[in-house]
Design a protein around this motif. Structure first.
Motif, short mmCIF file in Angstrom:
data_model
loop_
_atom_site.label_atom_id
_atom_site.label_comp_id
_atom_site.label_asym_id
_atom_site.label_seq_id
_atom_site.Cartn_x
_atom_site.Cartn_y
_atom_site.Cartn_z
N MET A 29 64.34 35.58 32.42
CA MET A 29 62.89 35.41 32.67
C MET A 29 62.40 36.59 33.52
N PRO A 30 61.30 37.23 33.13
CA PRO A 30 60.78 38.37 33.91
C PRO A 30 60.44 37.94 35.34
N LEU A 31 60.50 38.93 36.24
CA LEU A 31 60.24 38.64 37.65
C LEU A 31 58.84 38.06 37.86
N ARG A 32 57.87 38.61 37.13
CA ARG A 32 56.49 38.11 37.27
C ARG A 32 56.40 36.63 36.93
N ASP A 33 57.05 36.22 35.83
CA ASP A 33 57.01 34.81 35.43
C ASP A 33 57.77 33.93 36.43
N ARG A 34 58.85 34.47 36.98
CA ARG A 34 59.61 33.68 37.97
C ARG A 34 58.78 33.42 39.22
N ILE A 35 57.95 34.42 39.59
CA ILE A 35 57.09 34.23 40.77
C ILE A 35 55.98 33.24 40.47
N THR A 36 55.33 33.41 39.33
CA THR A 36 54.18 32.55 39.00
C THR A 36 54.59 31.11 38.69
N GLU A 37 55.86 30.89 38.47
CA GLU A 37 56.32 29.53 38.19
C GLU A 37 56.77 28.79 39.45
N THR A 38 56.78 29.47 40.57
CA THR A 38 57.21 28.83 41.82
C THR A 38 56.15 27.84 42.30
N GLN A 39 56.58 26.87 43.10
CA GLN A 39 55.66 25.87 43.62
C GLN A 39 54.66 26.48 44.60
N VAL A 40 55.13 27.49 45.36
CA VAL A 40 54.24 28.15 46.31
C VAL A 40 53.09 28.83 45.59
N TRP A 41 53.40 29.56 44.51
CA TRP A 41 52.36 30.26 43.76
C TRP A 41 51.37 29.26 43.15
N LYS A 42 51.90 28.17 42.58
CA LYS A 42 51.01 27.19 41.96
C LYS A 42 50.16 26.45 42.99
N SER A 43 50.67 26.36 44.21
CA SER A 43 49.87 25.72 45.26
C SER A 43 48.70 26.60 45.65
N LEU A 44 48.92 27.92 45.65
CA LEU A 44 47.85 28.84 46.05
C LEU A 44 46.88 29.09 44.89
N PHE A 45 47.40 29.26 43.70
CA PHE A 45 46.57 29.57 42.53
C PHE A 45 46.75 28.45 41.52
N ARG A 46 45.75 27.59 41.44
CA ARG A 46 45.87 26.38 40.62
C ARG A 46 45.79 26.67 39.12
N HIS A 47 45.26 27.85 38.76
CA HIS A 47 45.10 28.17 37.35
C HIS A 47 45.74 29.52 37.06
N PRO A 48 46.20 29.72 35.84
CA PRO A 48 46.77 31.04 35.48
C PRO A 48 45.69 32.11 35.44
N MET A 49 46.11 33.33 35.18
CA MET A 49 45.18 34.45 35.12
C MET A 49 44.06 34.17 34.12
N PRO A 50 42.80 34.32 34.52
CA PRO A 50 41.69 33.96 33.62
C PRO A 50 41.62 34.91 32.43
N THR A 51 41.25 34.32 31.30
CA THR A 51 41.11 35.12 30.08
C THR A 51 39.69 35.13 29.56
N ASP A 52 38.82 34.24 30.05
CA ASP A 52 37.41 34.24 29.64
C ASP A 52 36.56 33.76 30.82
N ARG A 53 35.24 33.69 30.64
CA ARG A 53 34.33 33.35 31.73
C ARG A 53 34.58 31.94 32.25
N ARG A 54 34.89 31.00 31.36
CA ARG A 54 35.13 29.62 31.79
C ARG A 54 36.34 29.54 32.73
N ASN A 55 37.39 30.25 32.36
CA ASN A 55 38.58 30.25 33.22
C ASN A 55 38.32 30.95 34.55
N ARG A 56 37.51 32.01 34.51
CA ARG A 56 37.19 32.71 35.76
C ARG A 56 36.47 31.78 36.73
#
Length: 257
Positions: free
Chosen positions: A1-28
Motif C-alpha cells: 500500500m502506498p505511503l499516502r494511502d497508509r496515512i489517509t487510512e489511519t484513525q488520526v487522519w480520519k478524525s481530522l479530515f472526515r471526508h476524502p480529497m474533494p473532487t467537485d463543488r459538493r464535496n468541497r
C-alpha cells in the motif's frame, strides 16, 4: 500500500479530515463544513474580494504591525523597569546602549504606522459601504479595535515617564474625573446615591482607579504599564480573532457596493 494511502487510512487522519480529497463543488462544501480548522473559512471567496485595487491590504498590514508590536514589546520588557527610579533611564539606555536603539525605534514607528493603517482600513470600509448589513457587527468590532489601538498608543506614550508623559497622564486622568457616571465630577455621578451614600467619590471614581491614588505617581505608572502590556493587547487579540472569523463567515473581504 502506498505511503499516502497508509496515512489517509489511519484513525488520526480520519478524525481530522472526515471526508476524502474533494473532487467537485459538493464535496468541497462538505470538507469545509466538517473540518474544525477549515470551517472558519468561507466555502468560496469572490476573486474581486481579494484584489488589492480597492482593499489596499490595510487590514493585513494592521495585523502585521500588531504582531511587530507584540514581538518588539516583549523584547523591550527585558530592558524596561516600570518604576519612578528606573523608567526614564531605561528608555535612555534603550536609545544609547542597545545597538542603534533599533528595538525601541522599531516599536515606536510600528505603533505610529499601525494607527495610520487602521485609519486607512476603516476609510476603505466606509467608502465601500462594508459597514452595512450583514457586516454591521464586524464594523462595531472594528470601531472597538480602533479605540484599543489609540489606547495602546496613549498608554505606551506614558511609559518613558518624562515631562510629556507626566502631563499627558495628568490631562488624561482629569478627563476621567469628568467622565459621565464614572467620574466624580462627571454628569450622572449624583444619581448613584444609595440612601445618602454616594457610590462615586474622588476616592472611588475612574481617576482614582487609573492613578491608583489621588495624585500622579508610581501607582499610575504601574497601572498604565499593565494596561499597555497585558490588558489592552489581550482584549485586542480577542477582538481580532472575532473580526477575522466574521470576515470569513461573511464571505471574505467585502467589495464595493
Amino acid at each position: 500500500m502506498p505511503l499516502r494511502d497508509r496515512i489517509t487510512e489511519t484513525q488520526v487522519w480520519k478524525s481530522l479530515f472526515r471526508h476524502p480529497m474533494p473532487t467537485d463543488r459538493r464535496n468541497r462544501v462538505q470538507v469545509m463544513l466538517t473540518n474544525f480548522f477549515l470551517h472558519l473559512h468561507p466555502v468560496s471567496v469572490r476573486k474581486q474580494g481579494i484584489a488589492l485595487s480597492y482593499t489596499w491590504c490595510m487590514g493585513g498590514a494592521t495585523f502585521f504591525l500588531f504582531l511587530v508590536e507584540i514581538v518588539t514589546g516583549v523584547m523591550l520588557m527585558f530592558y524596561y523597569r516600570p518604576t519612578l527610579e528606573h523608567a526614564y533611564n531605561d528608555i535612555l539606555a534603550l536609545r544609547d546602549v542597545t545597538t542603534l536603539g533599533l528595538l525601541r525605534e522599531l516599536h515606536r514607528w510600528a505603533a505610529h504606522a499601525m494607527v495610520i493603517a487602521v485609519m486607512l482600513h476603516m476609510y476603505r470600509v466606509f467608502l465601500t459601504g462594508s459597514y452595512k448589513p450583514p457586516r454591521e457587527f464586524n464594523w462595531v468590532i472594528g470601531v472597538l479595535l480602533l479605540v484599543l489601538t489609540l489606547l495602546l498608543s496613549f498608554t505606551g506614550y506614558l511609559l518613558p515617564w518624562d515631562q510629556l508623559a507626566v502631563w499627558a497622564i495628568t490631562v488624561g486622568s482629569n478627563m476621567a474625573r469628568a467622565a459621565p457616571v464614572l467620574g466624580a465630577e462627571g454628569p450622572g455621578a449624583g444619581f448613584l446615591d444609595l440612601n445618602g451614600v454616594k457610590l462615586i467619590t474622588p476616592g472611588s471614581d475612574a481617576k482614582f482607579a487609573l492613578l491608583g491614588g489621588r495624585s500622579v505617581g508610581e501607582g499610575a505608572l504601574n497601572r498604565f504599564y499593565v494596561l499597555h502590556c497585558v490588558a489592552i493587547p489581550l482584549a485586542a487579540s480577542l477582538l481580532i480573532m472575532i473580526h477575522f472569523w466574521r470576515v470569513r463567515k461573511d464571505g471574505g473581504i467585502s467589495g464595493p457596493l
